[in-house]
Scaffold this active site. Structure first.
Site, mmCIF file in Angstrom:
data_model
loop_
_atom_site.group_PDB
_atom_site.id
_atom_site.type_symbol
_atom_site.label_atom_id
_atom_site.label_comp_id
_atom_site.label_asym_id
_atom_site.label_seq_id
_atom_site.Cartn_x
_atom_site.Cartn_y
_atom_site.Cartn_z
ATOM 1 N N ALA A 66 10.277 46.340 -23.376
ATOM 2 C CA ALA A 66 9.778 45.120 -22.746
ATOM 3 C C ALA A 66 8.945 44.384 -23.788
ATOM 4 O O ALA A 66 8.449 44.989 -24.751
ATOM 5 C CB ALA A 66 8.938 45.476 -21.521
ATOM 6 N N GLY A 109 11.511 49.944 -22.387
ATOM 7 C CA GLY A 109 12.400 49.270 -21.441
ATOM 8 C C GLY A 109 13.837 49.182 -21.946
ATOM 9 O O GLY A 109 14.768 49.086 -21.142
ATOM 10 N N GLU A 112 15.291 52.381 -20.981
ATOM 11 C CA GLU A 112 15.449 52.352 -19.514
ATOM 12 C C GLU A 112 16.625 51.470 -19.105
ATOM 13 O O GLU A 112 17.373 51.804 -18.173
ATOM 14 C CB GLU A 112 14.142 51.872 -18.865
ATOM 15 C CG GLU A 112 13.034 52.917 -19.015
ATOM 16 C CD GLU A 112 11.649 52.406 -18.652
ATOM 17 O OE1 GLU A 112 11.277 51.295 -19.094
ATOM 18 O OE2 GLU A 112 10.928 53.103 -17.915
ATOM 19 N N GLU A 132 5.948 54.233 -24.786
ATOM 20 C CA GLU A 132 4.873 53.500 -24.081
ATOM 21 C C GLU A 132 3.514 54.150 -24.262
ATOM 22 O O GLU A 132 2.483 53.477 -24.261
ATOM 23 C CB GLU A 132 5.200 53.403 -22.585
ATOM 24 C CG GLU A 132 6.310 52.414 -22.232
ATOM 25 C CD GLU A 132 7.700 53.038 -22.223
ATOM 26 O OE1 GLU A 132 7.897 54.113 -22.842
ATOM 27 O OE2 GLU A 132 8.588 52.439 -21.602
HETATM 28 N N1 CO8 Z 1 7.846 43.523 -27.825
HETATM 29 C C1 CO8 Z 1 7.621 42.402 -28.540
HETATM 30 N N2 CO8 Z 1 7.956 42.273 -29.820
HETATM 31 C C2 CO8 Z 1 8.564 43.304 -30.437
HETATM 32 C C3 CO8 Z 1 8.830 44.505 -29.750
HETATM 33 C C4 CO8 Z 1 8.465 44.589 -28.373
HETATM 34 N N3 CO8 Z 1 8.729 45.674 -27.615
HETATM 35 N N4 CO8 Z 1 9.427 45.359 -30.606
HETATM 36 C C5 CO8 Z 1 9.526 44.704 -31.785
HETATM 37 N N5 CO8 Z 1 9.006 43.475 -31.685
HETATM 38 C C6 CO8 Z 1 8.921 42.448 -32.710
HETATM 39 C C7 CO8 Z 1 7.804 42.735 -33.709
HETATM 40 O O1 CO8 Z 1 6.561 42.295 -33.212
HETATM 41 C C8 CO8 Z 1 8.269 41.956 -34.911
HETATM 42 O O2 CO8 Z 1 7.992 40.601 -34.688
HETATM 43 P P1 CO8 Z 1 7.245 39.727 -35.854
HETATM 44 O O3 CO8 Z 1 8.258 39.695 -36.963
HETATM 45 O O4 CO8 Z 1 7.012 38.411 -35.193
HETATM 46 O O5 CO8 Z 1 6.023 40.474 -36.225
HETATM 47 C C9 CO8 Z 1 9.788 42.100 -34.855
HETATM 48 O O6 CO8 Z 1 10.092 42.466 -33.512
HETATM 49 C C10 CO8 Z 1 10.318 43.187 -35.771
HETATM 50 O O7 CO8 Z 1 9.621 44.387 -35.471
HETATM 51 P P2 CO8 Z 1 8.890 45.287 -36.584
HETATM 52 O O8 CO8 Z 1 8.410 44.430 -37.709
HETATM 53 O O9 CO8 Z 1 7.879 46.113 -35.881
HETATM 54 O O10 CO8 Z 1 10.133 46.152 -37.091
HETATM 55 P P3 CO8 Z 1 10.070 47.611 -37.722
HETATM 56 O O11 CO8 Z 1 11.443 47.891 -38.235
HETATM 57 O O12 CO8 Z 1 8.920 47.757 -38.645
HETATM 58 O O13 CO8 Z 1 9.774 48.598 -36.472
HETATM 59 C C11 CO8 Z 1 10.079 49.426 -34.237
HETATM 60 C C12 CO8 Z 1 10.732 48.745 -35.469
HETATM 61 C C13 CO8 Z 1 9.706 50.865 -34.613
HETATM 62 C C14 CO8 Z 1 11.105 49.409 -33.133
HETATM 63 C C15 CO8 Z 1 8.800 48.632 -33.840
HETATM 64 O O14 CO8 Z 1 9.132 47.247 -33.737
HETATM 65 C C16 CO8 Z 1 8.203 49.075 -32.532
HETATM 66 O O15 CO8 Z 1 7.548 50.092 -32.481
HETATM 67 N N6 CO8 Z 1 8.403 48.259 -31.470
HETATM 68 C C17 CO8 Z 1 7.784 48.528 -30.169
HETATM 69 C C18 CO8 Z 1 8.486 49.651 -29.436
HETATM 70 C C19 CO8 Z 1 7.784 49.909 -28.129
HETATM 71 O O16 CO8 Z 1 6.619 50.259 -28.089
HETATM 72 N N7 CO8 Z 1 8.515 49.711 -27.029
HETATM 73 C C20 CO8 Z 1 7.975 49.904 -25.690
HETATM 74 C C21 CO8 Z 1 7.456 48.593 -25.173
HETATM 75 S S1 CO8 Z 1 6.636 48.744 -23.618
HETATM 76 C C22 CO8 Z 1 7.930 48.873 -22.497
HETATM 77 O O17 CO8 Z 1 9.076 48.768 -22.825
HETATM 78 C C23 CO8 Z 1 7.543 49.085 -21.079
HETATM 79 C C24 CO8 Z 1 8.693 48.784 -20.134
HETATM 80 C C25 CO8 Z 1 8.111 48.699 -18.782
HETATM 81 C C26 CO8 Z 1 9.037 48.005 -17.765
HETATM 82 C C27 CO8 Z 1 8.302 47.964 -16.461
HETATM 83 C C28 CO8 Z 1 8.911 47.054 -15.428
HETATM 84 C C29 CO8 Z 1 8.186 47.097 -14.105
#
Ligand code: CO8
Length: 258
Positions: A66, A109, A112, A132
Site C-alpha cells: 500500500a 499489500g 496480499e 509492515e
Molecule cells: N509506498 C510508497 N512508495 C513506495 C513504496 C510504498 N509501499 N515502496 C516503494 N516506494 C517508492 C519509494 O519511496 C521510491 O520513491 P522515490 O524515488 O520517490 O523515493 C520508489 O518507490 C523506489 O523505491 P526505493 O528507492 O525504496 O527502491 P529500492 O530498490 O531501494 O527498495 C524496496 C525497494 C525494498 C521494495 C523498498 O522500496 C521498500 O522497502 N518499500 C516498502 C515496502 C513496504 O514496506 N511495503 C508495505 C507497505 S504497508 C502495506 O502494504 C499495508 C497494506 C495494508 C492494507 C490494509 C487495507 C485495509
C-alpha cells in the site's frame, strides 16, 4: 490503452491482462490505483467475452505494498472512513479466475493482492513478504491469514514478525506459487494457464473457484456443503450436457457458458 493510466488493460480474446502502472513508485497501491484496478476487475467480471484475468506489474515490482506516503498521517478514523477495507473486499469478490503474474517485489499489500488472486506464478527474481512490522503496523488486507495458510504458522510468523522476504523458489516450495519462470517468459506462462482455463465451461470454473476458496475461508463441513451445492447446480447447465456428450462422442466440447 492510455499510458497515463494507473492500470493498463490489454484484452487478448478471452484473457484480460491488467498491468499495475506506477513503476516509479514500485506500483505502490495508492487509493487511486486500487480504485482503477477495481474498476477494471469489475468490468472484466461483467464482460461475458472475458474468461480469465491476469494481474501483473510494470517495471521491477508487482506491487511494493500500500502507498506508505498516502497513509503516513492517517488517523484510525481516516482508515475506517476511507473505504479502504471495502475496496480490498471488492478485489477478493471477483468471480472469474484471476492469475497473479508476480514480476518482482510483492510486499505488504502487494503480497496480499497476489494472495487474493486464485493462482500465483512468479518470475525468478520475485520476492514475497509482509514487511509492515518495519513500519510499526501489521498486515491489514489478509496477510496474517492467507500467508499463514500458505506457509504454515511458524514460517509465516517469522516473516511477519521480522519483516523478512522469501524468494520465488521458497514460495514455490511452500505452494504459495505454482510456477517459477524466467522474467521474460512470465507473461507467456500466465497466458498458457489462462488459455487452458478459458477452454473450460465458465460456469464450472466459477463454481469451482467458489468451492476451492471455501477451503480457506470456512470449515470443512461448510466447504463440503458448498461443493455439493455447486456440483448439483452444474447438472442444470447446458455445458454439463455438452461436456459429457462430447466425451462420449470422442470430440472436443464446445462450451457455451449456459
Ligand atoms: N509506498 C510508497 N512508495 C513506495 C513504496 C510504498 N509501499 N515502496 C516503494 N516506494 C517508492 C519509494 O519511496 C521510491 O520513491 P522515490 O524515488 O520517490 O523515493 C520508489 O518507490 C523506489 O523505491 P526505493 O528507492 O525504496 O527502491 P529500492 O530498490 O531501494 O527498495 C524496496 C525497494 C525494498 C521494495 C523498498 O522500496 C521498500 O522497502 N518499500 C516498502 C515496502 C513496504 O514496506 N511495503 C508495505 C507497505 S504497508 C502495506 O502494504 C499495508 C497494506 C495494508 C492494507 C490494509 C487495507 C485495509
Amino acid at each position: 490503452m492510455s499510458e497515463e493510466s494507473l492500470v493498463l488493460s490489454t484484452i487478448e480474446g478471452p484473457i484480460a491482462i491488467l498491468t499495475l502502472n506506477r513503476p516509479q513508485a514500485l506500483n505502490a497501491l495508492s487509493p487511486a490505483l486500487i480504485d482503477d484496478l477495481i474498476r477494471h476487475l469489475e468490468a472484466c467480471d461483467a464482460d461475458d467475452t472475458i474468461r480469465v484475468i491476469i494481474i501483473t506489474g510494470a517495471g521491477r515490482a508487482f506491487a511494493a505494498g500500500a502507498d506508505i506516503k498516502a497513509m503516513a498521517n492517517a488517523t484510525p478514523i481516516d482508515m475506517l472512513t476511507s473505504g479502504m477495507i471495502a475496496r480490498w473486499a471488492r478485489i477478493a469478490a471477483v468471480r472469474k479466475p484471476v492469475i497473479a503474474a508476480v514480476n518482482g517485489y510483492a510486499l505488504g499489500g502487494g503480497c496480499e493482492l497476489a494472495m487474493m488472486c486464485d493462482i500465483i506464478i512468479a518470475s525468478e527474481n520475485a520476492q514475497f513478504g509482509q514487511p509492515e512490522i518495519n513500519l510499526g503496523i501489521i498486515p491489514g488486507a489478509g496477510g496474517t491469514q492467507r500467508l499463514t495458510r500458505a506457509l504454515g504458522p511458524y514460517r509465516a510468523m517469522e516473516l511477519i514478525l521480522t519483516g523478512a522476504t522469501i524468494s520465488a523458489q521458497e514460495a514455490l516450495a511452500h505452494g504459495l506459487v505454482c510456477r517459477v519462470c524466467p522474467p521474460e517468459s512470465l507473461l507467456d506462462e500466465a497466458r498458457r494457464i489462462a488459455q487452458t482455463i478459458a477452454t473450460k465451461s465458465p460456469l464450472a470454473v466459477q463454481l469451482a473457484k467458489e468451492a476451492v476458496r471455501m477451503a480457506a475461508e470456512t470449515t470443512v463441513r461448510e466447504g463440503l456443503a458448498i461443493e455439493l451445492r455447486n456440483f448439483y447446480l452444474l447438472f442444470a447447465s447446458a455445458d454439463q450436457k455438452e461436456g459429457m456428450q462430447a466425451f462420449i462422442e470422442k470430440r472436443a466440447p464446445n462450451f457455451s457458458g449456459r
